[in-house]
Design an enzyme around this catalytic site. Structure first.
Site, PDB file in Angstrom:
ATOM      1  N   PHE A 148       7.936  19.605  33.299  1.00 40.22           N
ATOM      2  CA  PHE A 148       8.583  20.081  32.084  1.00 40.22           C
ATOM      3  C   PHE A 148       9.180  18.873  31.346  1.00 40.22           C
ATOM      4  O   PHE A 148      10.125  18.264  31.847  1.00 40.22           O
ATOM      5  CB  PHE A 148       9.716  21.063  32.384  1.00 40.22           C
ATOM      6  CG  PHE A 148       9.284  22.385  32.932  1.00 40.22           C
ATOM      7  CD1 PHE A 148       9.039  23.462  32.108  1.00 40.22           C
ATOM      8  CD2 PHE A 148       9.141  22.556  34.306  1.00 40.22           C
ATOM      9  CE1 PHE A 148       8.655  24.690  32.616  1.00 40.22           C
ATOM     10  CE2 PHE A 148       8.759  23.773  34.832  1.00 40.22           C
ATOM     11  CZ  PHE A 148       8.507  24.847  33.983  1.00 40.22           C
ATOM     12  N   GLU A 149       8.660  18.571  30.188  1.00 48.25           N
ATOM     13  CA  GLU A 149       9.218  17.499  29.361  1.00 48.25           C
ATOM     14  C   GLU A 149       9.908  18.146  28.170  1.00 48.25           C
ATOM     15  O   GLU A 149       9.267  18.743  27.299  1.00 48.25           O
ATOM     16  CB  GLU A 149       8.106  16.566  28.879  1.00 48.25           C
ATOM     17  CG  GLU A 149       8.585  15.401  28.025  1.00 48.25           C
ATOM     18  CD  GLU A 149       9.335  14.344  28.828  1.00 48.25           C
ATOM     19  OE1 GLU A 149      10.203  13.673  28.252  1.00 48.25           O
ATOM     20  OE2 GLU A 149       9.048  14.205  30.026  1.00 48.25           O
TER      21      GLU A 149
ATOM     22  N   GLY B 233       8.833  15.612  40.083  1.00 53.33           N
ATOM     23  CA  GLY B 233       9.708  15.064  39.058  1.00 53.33           C
ATOM     24  C   GLY B 233       9.602  15.883  37.788  1.00 53.33           C
ATOM     25  O   GLY B 233       8.767  16.776  37.673  1.00 53.33           O
ATOM     26  N   ARG B 234      10.487  15.580  36.817  1.00 55.77           N
ATOM     27  CA  ARG B 234      10.477  16.281  35.537  1.00 55.77           C
ATOM     28  C   ARG B 234      10.392  17.796  35.726  1.00 55.77           C
ATOM     29  O   ARG B 234       9.577  18.476  35.108  1.00 55.77           O
ATOM     30  CB  ARG B 234       9.315  15.801  34.659  1.00 55.77           C
ATOM     31  CG  ARG B 234       9.432  14.335  34.286  1.00 55.77           C
ATOM     32  CD  ARG B 234       8.441  13.929  33.216  1.00 55.77           C
ATOM     33  NE  ARG B 234       8.566  12.514  32.923  1.00 55.77           N
ATOM     34  CZ  ARG B 234       7.877  11.874  31.968  1.00 55.77           C
ATOM     35  NH1 ARG B 234       7.016  12.542  31.233  1.00 55.77           N
ATOM     36  NH2 ARG B 234       8.047  10.584  31.776  1.00 55.77           N
ATOM     37  N   ALA B 235      11.283  18.314  36.530  1.00 51.89           N
ATOM     38  CA  ALA B 235      11.210  19.738  36.857  1.00 51.89           C
ATOM     39  C   ALA B 235      12.550  20.459  36.670  1.00 51.89           C
ATOM     40  O   ALA B 235      12.965  21.190  37.572  1.00 51.89           O
ATOM     41  CB  ALA B 235      10.710  19.890  38.298  1.00 51.89           C
TER      42      ALA B 235
END
Length: 379
Positions: free
Chosen positions: A228-229, A249-251
């Site tokens: 998720f960015e 990452g990016r979660a």
């Protein structure tokens, strides 16, 4: 005989409309009130060309997917340079990039179609029937003022997953009133969900399955990093009842000026870190979520956050109109309990707030009910 045949055909067509066109449930959270294609007669695209045309035209539509639409090879291939940033092992992702500096590089070939998503126009409902609605090799994007859209019960997958920048599954950039529900994303090249800089408002992501179990990954261990960015300058995002599995990452990467309400989600088996974000304007409330087997809860995070530690539940009333639910941490290396900032709670004013159950309820229901093929949209 001809009359009987005609009547049978008409009955079958009517049955198809009745069983397949209806959205199940209603959006909770920020996208509350979205109606998308409304009462439009359902359309059944015959092939990828017709599907793309229906998604992008100016006509309000209910688009029903009853098969796999495979865009993968439809636009040919691209030959270019890739960086071997994480090694050249069979399971490592590579980055599509012209200049790798001192990083080893090589020439590679990938599919063109996944690198360019379909820009979905306003007033569309996209429904998958059973577990049959699948889009391969193309992502969906909502931008440039696109609004009033529902996507329910489909799978978006296989977007050059060996290559970073190979393709995103679901994208937003300047959209409004979008509900993504019971969608499975798997094997994107980059992000499962990506929000661009232009503000996307009144977005709800619910009951989705983010399957991060990937053949290729930045850590070369099958855990997907790009999930998720969130970098929009003023995004409004509700995440409810989503299941995030085998991420790294990016979660999410909670950044930009995003306002996030994360409620009753389940994160399971994270091989890297969960939360990150480098912008002090980002804000989020995490309540009633379940975190199981998370290697590291937080990397570098510069925004404001309320993690609902036990005893602080009533503080949410000024933001949500009710008390928050505490989060649950199982086999986890940390928690969000140290995040107690309430200075942004007034920013929830005027937004529809999602309801919340307990973390225990989420743990028992979310993994089994998230993603495509779970709800009965039609037969």
């Amino acid at each position: 005989m001809k009359l009987a045949t005609s009547l049978i055909g008409a009955f079958v067509a009517l049955a198809q409309v009745v069983t397949s066109e209806a959205v199940v449930g209603k959006a909770d959270g920020f996208a509350y009130g979205v109606i998308s294609g409304g009462n439009a007669s359902p359309d059944y695209p015959a092939d990828i060309e017709e599907l793309k045309s229906m998604l992008t035209d100016a006509t309000p539509r209910v688009i029903v997917l009853k098969k796999t639409y495979d865009f993968t090879q439809s636009e040919g291939t691209i030959v270019g340079n890739v960086c071997l940033s994480w090694g050249d092992a069979h399971s490592c992702q590579q980055i599509i990039q012209d200049d790798c500096g001192e990083t080893p590089s090589m020439t590679a070939k990938w599919w063109k179609a996944p690198t360019q998503p379909i820009d979905v126009a306003s007033h569309k409902t996209i429904l998958g029937v059973g577990n049959k609605g699948v889009i391969r090799g193309k992502g969906l994007r909502f931008r440039g003022g696109a609004s009033n859209i529902i996507v329910q019960n489909i799978q978006v997958s296989d977007l050059n997953n060996k290559y970073v920048w190979g393709g995103d599954a679901i994208g937003f950039d300047g959209a409004d009133l979008i509900w993504i529900d019971h969608v499975t994303t798997h094997n994107p090249g980059r992000q499962h969900y990506v929000f661009g800089f232009n503000p996307s408002t009144r977005v709800t992501l619910s009951n989705n399955y983010i399957n991060g179990n990937s053949t290729y990954s930045t850590s070369c261990d099958n855990y997907h990093y790009w999930n998720f960015e969130m970098v929009g300058t003023d995004d409004q995002i509700t995440m409810k009842n989503n299941y995030m599995y085998r991420t790294a990452g990016r979660a999410p990467a909670l950044s930009g000026g995003t306002l996030l309400h994360a409620v009753n989600n389940v994160w399971s088996d994270n091989g890297g870190h969960l939360l990150e974000g480098g912008d002090s304007k980002a804000r989020g409330i995490f309540e009633g979520n379940v975190f199981t087997d998370i290697n590291s809860m937080v990397a570098d995070y510069a925004g404001r956050l309320f993690g609902t530690p036990a005893g602080s539940e009533s503080k949410c009333k000024s933001a949500l109109g009710r008390s928050c639910q505490t989060n649950s941490y199982k086999q986890s290396s940390g928690s969000l309990d140290s995040y107690t900032d309430t200075s942004f709670f007034g920013d929830f004013s005027g937004l529809h707030i999602a309801s919340a159950g307990s973390a225990a309820q989420a743990a028992s229901s979310v993994p089994q009910n998230a993603g495509a093929g779970i709800i009965n949209v039609g037969a």
